[in-house]
Scaffold this motif. Structure first.
Motif, PDB file in Angstrom:
ATOM      1  N   PRO A  98      76.589  48.702  19.300  1.00  0.00           N
ATOM      2  CA  PRO A  98      75.552  46.998  18.486  1.00  0.00           C
ATOM      3  C   PRO A  98      74.576  46.812  18.777  1.00  0.00           C
ATOM      4  O   PRO A  98      74.460  46.497  20.028  1.00  0.00           O
ATOM      5  N   GLY A  99      73.487  46.388  17.876  1.00  0.00           N
ATOM      6  CA  GLY A  99      72.552  45.465  18.709  1.00  0.00           C
ATOM      7  C   GLY A  99      71.440  46.386  19.659  1.00  0.00           C
ATOM      8  O   GLY A  99      70.395  45.746  20.535  1.00  0.00           O
ATOM      9  N   ILE A 100      71.292  47.508  20.005  1.00  0.00           N
ATOM     10  CA  ILE A 100      70.618  48.676  21.027  1.00  0.00           C
ATOM     11  C   ILE A 100      68.958  48.735  20.362  1.00  0.00           C
ATOM     12  O   ILE A 100      68.132  48.980  20.881  1.00  0.00           O
ATOM     13  N   GLY A 101      69.193  48.611  18.565  1.00  0.00           N
ATOM     14  CA  GLY A 101      67.679  49.350  17.999  1.00  0.00           C
ATOM     15  C   GLY A 101      68.000  50.299  17.483  1.00  0.00           C
ATOM     16  O   GLY A 101      66.730  51.079  17.159  1.00  0.00           O
ATOM     17  N   LYS A 102      68.933  50.622  17.056  1.00  0.00           N
ATOM     18  CA  LYS A 102      68.972  52.241  15.874  1.00  0.00           C
ATOM     19  C   LYS A 102      68.457  51.695  14.646  1.00  0.00           C
ATOM     20  O   LYS A 102      67.599  52.521  14.638  1.00  0.00           O
ATOM     21  N   SER A 103      68.389  50.815  14.292  1.00  0.00           N
ATOM     22  CA  SER A 103      68.302  50.291  12.555  1.00  0.00           C
ATOM     23  C   SER A 103      66.889  50.196  12.928  1.00  0.00           C
ATOM     24  O   SER A 103      65.283  50.396  12.288  1.00  0.00           O
ATOM     25  N   THR A 104      65.939  49.297  14.060  1.00  0.00           N
ATOM     26  CA  THR A 104      64.711  49.410  14.120  1.00  0.00           C
ATOM     27  C   THR A 104      64.264  50.758  15.005  1.00  0.00           C
ATOM     28  O   THR A 104      63.001  50.376  14.668  1.00  0.00           O
ATOM     29  N   ARG A 135      63.065  42.902   9.007  1.00  0.00           N
ATOM     30  CA  ARG A 135      62.742  43.430   9.886  1.00  0.00           C
ATOM     31  C   ARG A 135      60.973  44.712   9.640  1.00  0.00           C
ATOM     32  O   ARG A 135      60.343  44.881  10.095  1.00  0.00           O
ATOM     33  N   ARG A 138      58.458  42.960   9.510  1.00  0.00           N
ATOM     34  CA  ARG A 138      57.491  42.506  11.240  1.00  0.00           C
ATOM     35  C   ARG A 138      57.184  43.862  11.826  1.00  0.00           C
ATOM     36  O   ARG A 138      56.116  43.668  12.912  1.00  0.00           O
ATOM     37  N   MET A 267      61.316  48.665  24.253  1.00  0.00           N
ATOM     38  CA  MET A 267      61.426  47.384  22.904  1.00  0.00           C
ATOM     39  C   MET A 267      61.193  46.136  23.571  1.00  0.00           C
ATOM     40  O   MET A 267      60.918  45.089  24.344  1.00  0.00           O
ATOM     41  N   ASN A 268      60.021  45.472  22.184  1.00  0.00           N
ATOM     42  CA  ASN A 268      59.419  44.887  22.737  1.00  0.00           C
ATOM     43  C   ASN A 268      59.631  43.549  21.223  1.00  0.00           C
ATOM     44  O   ASN A 268      59.802  44.825  20.467  1.00  0.00           O
ATOM     45  N   GLU A 269      58.730  43.179  21.063  1.00  0.00           N
ATOM     46  CA  GLU A 269      57.985  42.206  20.476  1.00  0.00           C
ATOM     47  C   GLU A 269      58.097  43.283  18.630  1.00  0.00           C
ATOM     48  O   GLU A 269      57.613  42.358  17.174  1.00  0.00           O
ATOM     49  N   ASN A 270      56.855  43.945  19.243  1.00  0.00           N
ATOM     50  CA  ASN A 270      56.551  44.908  17.652  1.00  0.00           C
ATOM     51  C   ASN A 270      57.443  46.251  17.825  1.00  0.00           C
ATOM     52  O   ASN A 270      57.185  47.473  16.640  1.00  0.00           O
ATOM     53  N   GLY A 271      58.969  46.174  17.689  1.00  0.00           N
ATOM     54  CA  GLY A 271      59.746  47.583  18.133  1.00  0.00           C
ATOM     55  C   GLY A 271      59.714  47.925  19.150  1.00  0.00           C
ATOM     56  O   GLY A 271      59.615  47.729  20.197  1.00  0.00           O
TER      57      GLY A 271
HETATM   58  P1  TYD Z   1      69.021  46.487  15.495  1.00  0.00           P
HETATM   59  O1  TYD Z   1      67.717  48.045  15.285  1.00  0.00           O
HETATM   60  O2  TYD Z   1      69.239  45.515  14.824  1.00  0.00           O
HETATM   61  O3  TYD Z   1      69.778  47.157  16.457  1.00  0.00           O
HETATM   62  P2  TYD Z   1      70.880  48.137  15.810  1.00  0.00           P
HETATM   63  O4  TYD Z   1      71.284  48.499  14.733  1.00  0.00           O
HETATM   64  O5  TYD Z   1      71.241  49.037  17.003  1.00  0.00           O
HETATM   65  O6  TYD Z   1      72.018  46.879  15.557  1.00  0.00           O
HETATM   66  O7  TYD Z   1      67.544  45.922  17.167  1.00  0.00           O
HETATM   67  C1  TYD Z   1      68.899  44.992  17.250  1.00  0.00           C
HETATM   68  C2  TYD Z   1      67.675  43.856  18.669  1.00  0.00           C
HETATM   69  O8  TYD Z   1      65.927  43.823  18.800  1.00  0.00           O
HETATM   70  C3  TYD Z   1      67.434  42.626  18.193  1.00  0.00           C
HETATM   71  O9  TYD Z   1      68.800  41.516  18.903  1.00  0.00           O
HETATM   72  C4  TYD Z   1      66.652  42.199  18.059  1.00  0.00           C
HETATM   73  C5  TYD Z   1      66.005  43.224  18.655  1.00  0.00           C
HETATM   74  N1  TYD Z   1      64.619  43.775  18.438  1.00  0.00           N
HETATM   75  C6  TYD Z   1      62.963  43.504  19.118  1.00  0.00           C
HETATM   76  O10 TYD Z   1      63.934  43.095  20.152  1.00  0.00           O
HETATM   77  N2  TYD Z   1      61.976  43.587  18.745  1.00  0.00           N
HETATM   78  C7  TYD Z   1      61.557  44.027  16.921  1.00  0.00           C
HETATM   79  O11 TYD Z   1      60.996  44.089  16.901  1.00  0.00           O
HETATM   80  C8  TYD Z   1      63.034  43.860  16.544  1.00  0.00           C
HETATM   81  C9  TYD Z   1      62.926  44.610  15.169  1.00  0.00           C
HETATM   82  C10 TYD Z   1      64.599  44.296  17.507  1.00  0.00           C
END
Ligand code: TYD
Ligand code: MG
Length: 452
Positions: A98-104, A135, A138, A267-271
Motif C-alpha cells: 500500500p502507498g507504493i504508487g500503484k494507483s498513481t 489526483r 495533479r 516518484m515525484n510531485e508529478n507522479g
Molecule cells: P498511490 O498511488 O495512492 O499508492 P497505492 O495505490 O499503491 O496505494 O500513491 C501513494 C503515494 O504517492 C502517496 O504517499 C503520495 C505519493 N504521490 C506522489 O509523491 N506524487 C504524486 O504525484 C502522487 C499522485 C502521489
C-alpha cells in the motif's frame, strides 16, 4: 443435494476435507476456514451428453490474426516490462505494498491509453471519485474518454462494463470487491477468485484489456490469495523503499513476454517519472575515493545497470557477530565472509559485517559478488577504493573469481559512464575496450585484496 464442508487456507487456497492447524501448501498456521459446498447426490458420468469437437492441427493452421495485438504505451519502461505493450484482451494484475504508487502509475497509464484514442473506465472501490479526480488533476489528466466509477459490487461493475463497453478497464482494487453470489467477506479467497474469473471472462470475450490492482502483505505475498497468480495473464510487481524515490516495476509472470525486464521510475510531485539512465542515477551523490564502497554492474534483463555497494565491518561489542544485508542475499554474504576468512586471512569472527546496496536496488546477479567483497575488504582494511574502478565477477567457494554472463555488455556500460579501470574475471573471452580504459583480469580474491 448433499451439503459437504470443505476447509480452505485463507492464504494460499489449499483445500482439505478436514481442519488442519498448519497449511501443507504454504506452512501458515491457523489459516483454515470452513466453507460449505453443495454436491449433486448422484454424479453423472462426466462425458455423457457432451458432443466432441475435432481438434485443430497443426498449430500453424490456427489463425493468429487477432491474437497478440499490442497497445504500445508512451511509457517505455512499462512497455519493456510488458514485453512490448499492453495485449488486447489480457488480464493483468498489478501488485505492491500500500502507498507504493500503484494507483498513481495506473492513472498515468490511463493517460497514455487515452492519447491512443481509447476509452478508459477506472473503477475504484478504495477511493471516492473526488479523491481520484483530484489526483488526476495533479497528474494533469483531463479527458472526456476517462470515466470513473466508485463501486464495490461485482455485479454492478460487470453490468456497467457490459453496457458501456470501455476499451480498457482498471479495477482498483480487487480486494475490496464483493459479489452477492458468495457469502464470504470482500477480500476472502472465494470472493477474489470469483471476481477475477468474471473479469477474465469479460476480457477474453470482449477482447478488452483489464488491469487489476492488488495489495500485498509485508512478506511480499499477495494478501491472501496466491491463487490469483494462476488465473491472470500477467503479474506485475511494483517495489521500492517508501522513503526513497525509486520504484521498480517487475513482471513475476508474463504469458506474452520475458519476466527478466524491469522498469525504473522516480516518484515525484508529478507522479511517476521514467528514469532513462538508471546507472547515472544510482551513482549520484557518491564520495570521491571512498572507504567501504565499490561499484559493480548488475544485469536486469537485457540492461546493464551500475550500482554502488557499501560494506562496513566493526568489532562486535559483545556476543555473536552480526551480519546484515540490505538489497543483497544474506546467504551469499555469509559465503563472502567465509571466503575472506579462509583465503584472504581476514579475522571476521569478531566483526559485525553490514552490506548495503545504494538506491534501494536489490541485487540477485552473482556477478555483483566481487563488488560487495571489495566493499567489505576495503572497510576492514581501511583502504581506499579508487572511485574510477568497477568490479565484476562471481566468487566461488575456493576464492576464485568466476566468469559471468554478458561480460562485454557490462564492460561497455562501465566505459560509457567514464570508469577508467574495470576489474573482470580471468576469461578467454575477448573483451574489447576503447583505448585508454584499463581492463584488469583477475583469477582469485587474493589478487584483488593485495591490490587494495
Ligand atoms: P498511490 O498511488 O495512492 O499508492 P497505492 O495505490 O499503491 O496505494 O500513491 C501513494 C503515494 O504517492 C502517496 O504517499 C503520495 C505519493 N504521490 C506522489 O509523491 N506524487 C504524486 O504525484 C502522487 C499522485 C502521489
Ligand atoms: Mg491505491
Amino acid at each position: 443435494m448433499k451439503i459437504k464442508s470443505l476447509f480452505t487456507c485463507s492464504k494460499c487456497g489449499f483445500e482439505s476435507p478436514k481442519w488442519v492447524g498448519k497449511c501443507p501448501g504454504c506452512d501458515e498456521w491457523n489459516s483454515f476456514t470452513e466453507a460449505e459446498i453443495q454436491e449433486p447426490s448422484v454424479r453423472a458420468h462426466k462425458s455423457v451428453g457432451h458432443k466432441s469437437i475435432k481438434p485443430k492441427t497443426p498449430v500453424s493452421l490456427i489463425s493468429t490474426s487477432n491474437v497478440e495485438k499490442r497497445l504500445v504505451l508512451k511509457m517505455n519502461e512499462v512497455n519493456r516490462v510488458l514485453g512490448g505493450g499492453l495485449i488486447e484482451g489480457s488480464l493483468s494484475l498489478l501488485t505492491g505494498e500500500p502507498g507504493i504508487g500503484k494507483s498513481t502509475l495506473t492513472l498515468q497509464l490511463c493517460n497514455d491509453l487515452l492519447s491512443l484514442n481509447k476509452s478508459v473506465l477506472y473503477v475504484s472501490g478504495e477511493e471516492s471519485q473526488n479523491q481520484i479526480a483530484s489526483r488526476a488533476q495533479r497528474l494533469k489528466i483531463n479527458s472526456e474518454n476517462l470515466s470513473f466509477l466508485s463501486e464495490t459490487s461485482l455485479e454492478t461493475i460487470i453490468a456497467t462494463l457490459n453496457e458501456f463497453k470501455p476499451n480498457i478497464v482498471i479495477i482498483d482494487s480487487i480486494q475490496v470487491l464483493n459479489s452477492a453470489d458468495l457469502t464470504g467477506l470482500s477480500g476472502s479467497i472465494g470472493q477474489i477468485r470469483y471476481a477475477t474469473e468474471q473479469f477474465m471472462e469479460f476480457a477474453k470475450t470482449t477482447n478488452t484489456p483489464i488491469i487489476l490492482i492488488g495489495h500485498v502483505t509485508k512478506e511480499g505475498d499477495l494478501a491472501g490469495p496466491r491463487v490469483l497468480e494462476h488465473l491472470v495473464d500477467t503479474v506485475l510487481f511494483l517495489e521500492g523503499d517508501r522513503y526513497q524515490n525509486f520504484r521498480i516495476l517487475r513482471s513475476q509472470k508474463n504469458r506474452f513476454g520475458s519476466t527478466n525486464e524491469i522498469g525504473i521510475f522516480e516518484m515525484n510531485e508529478n507522479g511517476m517519472v521514467e528514469v532513462a539512465n538508471p546507472s547515472a542515477h544510482f551513482l549520484e551523490g557518491r564520495k570521491e575515493n571512498p572507504i567501504g564502497s565499490a561499484i559493480t554492474v548488475t544485469m536486469e534483463g537485457t540492461r546493464p545497470i551500475l550500482v554502488e555497494t557499501q560494506g562496513l565491518t566493526n568489532i562486535t561489542p559483545f556476543g555473536y557477530p552480526k551480519r546484515t544485508a540490505t538489497g543483497y542475499d544474506i546467504n551469499r554474504l555469509q559465503l563472502l565472509i567465509s571466503v575472506l576468512q579462509k583465503y584472504a586471512r581476514f579475522n571476521l569472527s569478531n566483526q559485525d559485517v553490514f552490506v548495503n546496496v545504494v538506491g534501494g536496488m536489490r541485487l540477485n546477479d552473482p556477478a555483483c559478488d566481487l563488488g560487495v567483497l571489495v566493499a567489505i575488504a576495503s572497510s576492514y582494511m581501511q583502504k581506499v577504493v579508487p572511485s574510477d574502478t568497477v568490479f565484476i565477477g562471481e566468487i566461488g567457494l575456493s576464492g576464485e573469481i568466476r566468469n559471468v554472463s554478458q561480460l562485454s555488455k557490462r564492460v561497455k556500460e562501465a566505459e560509457k559512464l567514464g570508469f577508467k579501470t574495470i576489474v573482470v574475471p580471468h576469461t578467454k573471452e575477448k573483451i574489447t575496450t576503447t583505448s585508454g580504459k584499463n581492463l584488469i583480469k583477475t583469477k582469485d580474491i587474493f589478487e584483488v585484496v593485495k591490490a587494495l
